[in-house]
Motif scaffolding. Structure first.
Motif, PDB file in Angstrom:
ATOM      1  N   VAL A  54     -11.035  31.335   5.641  1.00 23.69           N
ATOM      2  CA  VAL A  54      -9.671  31.246   6.160  1.00 23.69           C
ATOM      3  C   VAL A  54      -9.243  32.568   6.770  1.00 23.69           C
ATOM      4  O   VAL A  54      -9.428  33.645   6.185  1.00 23.69           O
ATOM      5  CB  VAL A  54      -8.684  30.844   5.047  1.00 23.69           C
ATOM      6  CG1 VAL A  54      -7.237  30.917   5.554  1.00 23.69           C
ATOM      7  CG2 VAL A  54      -8.986  29.427   4.560  1.00 23.69           C
ATOM      8  N   GLY A  55      -8.685  32.487   7.951  1.00 22.31           N
ATOM      9  CA  GLY A  55      -8.134  33.651   8.630  1.00 22.31           C
ATOM     10  C   GLY A  55      -7.103  33.213   9.646  1.00 22.31           C
ATOM     11  O   GLY A  55      -6.719  32.039   9.698  1.00 22.31           O
ATOM     12  N   ARG A  56      -6.652  34.155  10.455  1.00 22.40           N
ATOM     13  CA  ARG A  56      -5.707  33.807  11.508  1.00 22.40           C
ATOM     14  C   ARG A  56      -6.476  33.133  12.646  1.00 22.40           C
ATOM     15  O   ARG A  56      -7.497  33.620  13.097  1.00 22.40           O
ATOM     16  CB  ARG A  56      -5.000  35.063  12.020  1.00 22.40           C
ATOM     17  CG  ARG A  56      -3.811  34.768  12.936  1.00 22.40           C
ATOM     18  CD  ARG A  56      -3.177  36.062  13.405  1.00 22.40           C
ATOM     19  NE  ARG A  56      -2.615  36.823  12.299  1.00 22.40           N
ATOM     20  CZ  ARG A  56      -1.331  36.791  11.939  1.00 22.40           C
ATOM     21  NH1 ARG A  56      -0.473  36.015  12.602  1.00 22.40           N
ATOM     22  NH2 ARG A  56      -0.891  37.522  10.936  1.00 22.40           N
ATOM     23  N   LEU A  57      -5.967  31.979  13.075  1.00 22.89           N
ATOM     24  CA  LEU A  57      -6.650  31.205  14.105  1.00 22.89           C
ATOM     25  C   LEU A  57      -6.273  31.697  15.495  1.00 22.89           C
ATOM     26  O   LEU A  57      -5.093  31.874  15.790  1.00 22.89           O
ATOM     27  CB  LEU A  57      -6.321  29.719  13.973  1.00 22.89           C
ATOM     28  CG  LEU A  57      -6.877  29.023  12.726  1.00 22.89           C
ATOM     29  CD1 LEU A  57      -6.335  27.598  12.632  1.00 22.89           C
ATOM     30  CD2 LEU A  57      -8.402  29.009  12.737  1.00 22.89           C
ATOM     31  N   PHE A  58      -7.287  31.890  16.322  1.00 22.03           N
ATOM     32  CA  PHE A  58      -7.089  32.266  17.717  1.00 22.03           C
ATOM     33  C   PHE A  58      -7.672  31.185  18.613  1.00 22.03           C
ATOM     34  O   PHE A  58      -8.668  30.548  18.278  1.00 22.03           O
ATOM     35  CB  PHE A  58      -7.771  33.606  18.023  1.00 22.03           C
ATOM     36  CG  PHE A  58      -6.934  34.802  17.686  1.00 22.03           C
ATOM     37  CD1 PHE A  58      -6.203  35.461  18.669  1.00 22.03           C
ATOM     38  CD2 PHE A  58      -6.871  35.271  16.381  1.00 22.03           C
ATOM     39  CE1 PHE A  58      -5.422  36.555  18.358  1.00 22.03           C
ATOM     40  CE2 PHE A  58      -6.099  36.377  16.060  1.00 22.03           C
ATOM     41  CZ  PHE A  58      -5.362  37.020  17.058  1.00 22.03           C
ATOM     42  N   CYS A  59      -7.027  30.985  19.751  1.00 23.58           N
ATOM     43  CA  CYS A  59      -7.505  30.047  20.761  1.00 23.58           C
ATOM     44  C   CYS A  59      -7.957  30.836  21.995  1.00 23.58           C
ATOM     45  O   CYS A  59      -7.329  31.830  22.354  1.00 23.58           O
ATOM     46  CB  CYS A  59      -6.399  29.079  21.163  1.00 23.58           C
ATOM     47  SG  CYS A  59      -5.817  28.050  19.816  1.00 23.58           S
TER      48      CYS A  59
END
Length: 497
Positions: A336-341
């Motif tokens: 789990v981490g910060r999601l980037f697109c």
């Protein structure tokens, strides 16, 4: 697109609302063209901004199309905002005029031209030039403001194609990406000012659907309309689904076999709720993950969701999704981490209005951005959300994602809505608090709900206490005014987390 359909099927209904209005595709194209020309005649330039203050009605979608045809940006304003917030949006967006319902017109600043629906609006259409807009002319679009649940609402503009024909083609293509393919009737259940609700409905309209526009959501009325009008597609948020599932048996006893697609997103859904909806309606739910800022990033149909419970899908064409740690390093599958697109064809797919620093903080590098969602990507590229980073509770140094706790509590048959947040705790830093709304006629002791949660969650995630509310403070689009529940517990504290 409406231009083509108006020529091929001019008498097909395009818009039908609860106020008794029906607009055919030929009428829609003519009225939108006249509106666009009239806005230009009134001094609104290409690239200018106009606003709406309205509940759901046919005129909203006329203005949506008129703005796109005329190269004007449309700013839909939530009529539930406080007068000061409406004024802030109108000033911040530099609105040239506002189109409003009589009941909401008083919210508009006095020095901005306000056109009320009815005679003033119809006169503007009648006086407008019917000359079609050139397809190679500049396109307009929506200029969205976030909900304003914390601080001032934030304006955001997406990057758009330069020419009108390209913009209309994008609407059609985006519709196919989320199963809004234009056949039959699309039921508009939520507030059209919300980017998802209004945007997905407009996609379907551009592909040929008739929009059946509900004034306001009502669970029993939704089922009634689906049966009576043979609705084929609609968009729901999880709170709507829960209210539909909690209806009594007679209210749910409707023929819903015409439904082909129920699109949903905008908020996390409890797996138990989704399974109940699939059991009831069949494998017709299509879930997405996206934002007002940049559109839709992922999609998953019911079959794939059942095979991968809890996923919000794989990336749609043109996007990649990955998770990063606090240093910006890409995480391995499952962490789990910060999601980037990443959208390689657009170095800046969106920008916050008058906020270059906020825009810059959203991008890791050109074309790579985050909106603050936490989650993980598995080894088959399925994306799973945890929660917004700003919602995370840290109790005893351990991270708790409220969405997971909310989903567990929603499995209790007496619970119709729930919000989970952190409150101060001298020993642990924060403790987990739940606020619940019970179904009509139901009530459950705190201890029973806490025991129910304990059977489904790790010990550190279980709420320590529960508040009961007659109704949780949600906007019609399903978003929660969390600050009104959370902030009183932090009064007198130097920190807020």
């Amino acid at each position: 697109m409406p231009v083509d359909i108006a020529l091929i099927h001019p008498e097909r209904p395009a818009l039908i609302d609860d106020l008794g209005t029906t607009v055919t595709f030929a009428e829609l194209l003519d009225r939108a063209t006249r509106l666009g020309r009239a806005m230009h005649a009134a001094g609104v330039p290409v690239g200018g901004h106009v606003g709406t203050l309205t509940e759901n009605r046919a005129e909203f979608f006329e203005l949506y199309l008129a703005s796109m045809l005329s190269g004007i940006w449309l700013v839909p304003i939530n009529g539930l905002l406080a007068p000061s917030e409406v004024t802030y949006v109108a000033r911040d967006a530099d609105l040239a005029m506002i189109f409003a319902e009589d009941e909401l017109a008083s919210l508009a600043p006095d020095d901005i031209t306000t056109i009320c629906f009815g005679e003033p609006y119809e006169a503007m259409i009648t006086e407008g030039d019917p000359t079609p807009f050139a397809l190679d002319a500049p396109a307009g679009s929506r200029f969205s403001y976030t909900s304003g649940t914390t601080g001032h609402p934030k304006g955001v503009k997406r990057s758009i194609p330069a020419a009108l024909d390209e913009m209309l083609a994008v609407q059609r293509s985006a519709g196919h990406d989320v199963a809004m393919t234009g056949e039959g009737i699309h039921l508009v259940t939520g507030p059209a000012y919300h980017a998802a609700v209004g945007g997905f409905a407009f996609f379907d309209l551009c592909n040929g659907a008739t929009l059946r526009i509900m004034r306001k959501f009502n669970a029993a009325r939704t089922l009634e309309l689906i049966e009576q009008e043979q609705v084929r597609r609609t968009h729901l948020v999880p709170t709507m689904m829960v209210r539909m599932l909690r209806l009594n048996e007679s209210a749910r006893l409707r023929d819903l076999s015409s439904l082909e697609v129920v699109l949903h997103g905008a908020a996390p859904i409890a797996p138990a709720v989704k399974r109940q909806m699939i059991d009831w309606l069949g494998p017709i739910l299509v879930e997405y993950w996206g934002t007002s800022e940049a559109g839709v990033f992922t999609r998953v149909d019911s079959a794939d969701w059942l095979a991968h419970p809890g996923t919000v899908g794989r990336p749609v064409p043109g996007f990649e999704v990955f998770a990063v740690d606090d240093t910006g390093a890409t995480l391995p599958p499952g962490e789990v981490g910060r999601l980037f697109c990443h959208t390689p064809n657009k170095p800046e797919p969106f920008a916050y209005w008058n906020a270059p620093e906020k825009t810059a903080s959203s991008y890791l590098r050109p074309g790579v951005f985050t909106l603050g969602d936490m989650g993980h990507v598995d080894d088959e590229r399925w994306i799973f959300l945890a929660d917004r980073a700003t919602n995370m509770i840290i109790t005893g140094g351990v991270n708790v994602y409220p969405a997971e706790v909310e989903q567990a509590l929603l499995e209790h048959p007496a619970v119709v809505d729930v919000a989970v947040f952190g409150i101060p705790d001298e020993e642990w830093g924060e403790q987990v608090k739940a606020a619940v709304e019970f179904a009509a006629g139901e009530t459950v002791a705190d201890t029973e709900l806490i025991d129910f949660a304990r059977e489904r969650l790790g010990r550190h995630k279980v709420p320590r206490s529960i508040d009961v509310h007659e109704s949780l403070p949600r906007q019609p689009n399903g978003k929660l005014y969390l600050s009104s529940l959370r902030d009183p517990y932090w009064e007198g504290h130097d920190r807020k987390i």
